[in-house]
Scaffold this active site. Sequence first.
Site, PDB file in Angstrom:
ATOM      1  N   HIS A  16     -12.766  33.496  49.042  1.00 51.53           N
ATOM      2  CA  HIS A  16     -13.892  34.051  48.053  1.00 51.53           C
ATOM      3  C   HIS A  16     -14.385  35.378  48.651  1.00 51.53           C
ATOM      4  O   HIS A  16     -14.503  36.265  48.303  1.00 51.53           O
ATOM      5  CB  HIS A  16     -14.769  33.101  47.637  1.00 51.53           C
ATOM      6  CG  HIS A  16     -14.230  31.728  47.173  1.00 51.53           C
ATOM      7  ND1 HIS A  16     -13.672  31.499  45.856  1.00 51.53           N
ATOM      8  CD2 HIS A  16     -14.182  30.443  47.759  1.00 51.53           C
ATOM      9  CE1 HIS A  16     -13.199  30.316  45.821  1.00 51.53           C
ATOM     10  NE2 HIS A  16     -13.439  29.462  46.869  1.00 51.53           N
TER      11      HIS A  16
HETATM   12  C1  BDR Z   1     -18.482  30.116  46.962  1.00 54.02           C
HETATM   13  O1  BDR Z   1     -19.006  28.970  47.692  1.00 54.02           O
HETATM   14  C2  BDR Z   1     -18.803  28.692  48.692  1.00 54.02           C
HETATM   15  O2  BDR Z   1     -18.201  27.326  49.020  1.00 54.02           O
HETATM   16  C3  BDR Z   1     -18.037  29.653  49.289  1.00 54.02           C
HETATM   17  O3  BDR Z   1     -18.392  30.035  50.753  1.00 54.02           O
HETATM   18  C4  BDR Z   1     -18.055  30.834  48.284  1.00 54.02           C
HETATM   19  O4  BDR Z   1     -19.167  31.701  48.730  1.00 54.02           O
HETATM   20  C5  BDR Z   1     -17.301  29.750  46.014  1.00 54.02           C
HETATM   21  O5  BDR Z   1     -17.570  29.153  45.090  1.00 54.02           O
END
Ligand code: BDR
Length: 312
Positions: free
Chosen positions: A242
């Site tokens: 992400h």
């Molecule tokens: C986001 O949530 C976190 O768990 C990850 O680092 C990312 O920023 C994804 O939903």
Amino acid sequence: MPRKIIIDTDPGQDDAVAILLALASPDEIDLLGVTAVAGNVPLELTAKNARIVCELAGHTDVPVYAGCDRPLNRPLVTAEHVHGKTGLDGPVLPDPQMPLAQGHAVDFIIDTLRAHEPGTVTLCPLGPLTNIATAFTKAPDIVDRVQEIVLMGGAYFEVGNITPAAEFNIYVDPEAADIVFKSGAHIVVMPLDVTHDALVTPHRNDAFRALDSKVGHAVAEMTDFFERFDKEKYGSEGAPLHDPCVTAYLIRPELFSGRHINVEIETQSELTLGMTVADWWRVTDRPANAMFMGSVDAQGFFDLLTERLARL
Ligand code: BDR
Ligand code: CA
């Protein structure tokens, strides 16, 4: 001229890769500091993990500040079920030697924006928006000084990952997200719609491992760890990276495409709390307040990442 940025983060394996990509790209990115916020794991751990990552990259020169330890007006929700107990489970990395920088992350954000020419500092939030919203509330004059906010959060077509309706970063502190999205700052959003295409397939993870460096092995092991969760949940080939979409955008914006639209945050409904109500189809006349990305050239993204990580 490299773009001056502050990374606001809750590491998190994918946050770690985002920071590594920034540190590997000094021609494009001048990382002024890293500000930690509570999110994936409590603040004490995110502030520690941010320093572990800077040290892994050999950058003890980047100041790391601790910020808010809980959302504006809710109890903290964490994601150890995804990231493990430490937040950075996977590789065995040494405890950081570098100390935390003196002072609060929110004051660092405010002071940095005031110290630089208006429109020259970009904020890159990779976690809940608590630090950014607190800075905007405490010092409203800084909002107009922000060049851009490029953040990971929200979803439209993919809807939710922590609840059926909400993405984790926005869900954890919806009031903070609401402040940021209403602030008037230029915002670029990397939602799940994009990041769920940035999948570390076995082949791509092998490419990280094949770098045969400390960083390459650490990134491959982080991915090995946190992919189990997404594989089970989505039946996907690997884990979505992400947060590196944010730093990749600063280097190669043409990898991403989206729409400039209105995005509002749900703060009231118990059922859909933290939902990013994105007017993708432009069915309202609410003014556009964010560039909401919808797709990524995934192979281009992984080629960039692998090429840059090789430099560390
Ligand atoms: C986001 O949530 C976190 O768990 C990850 O680092 C990312 O920023 C994804 O939903
Ligand atoms: Ca994150």
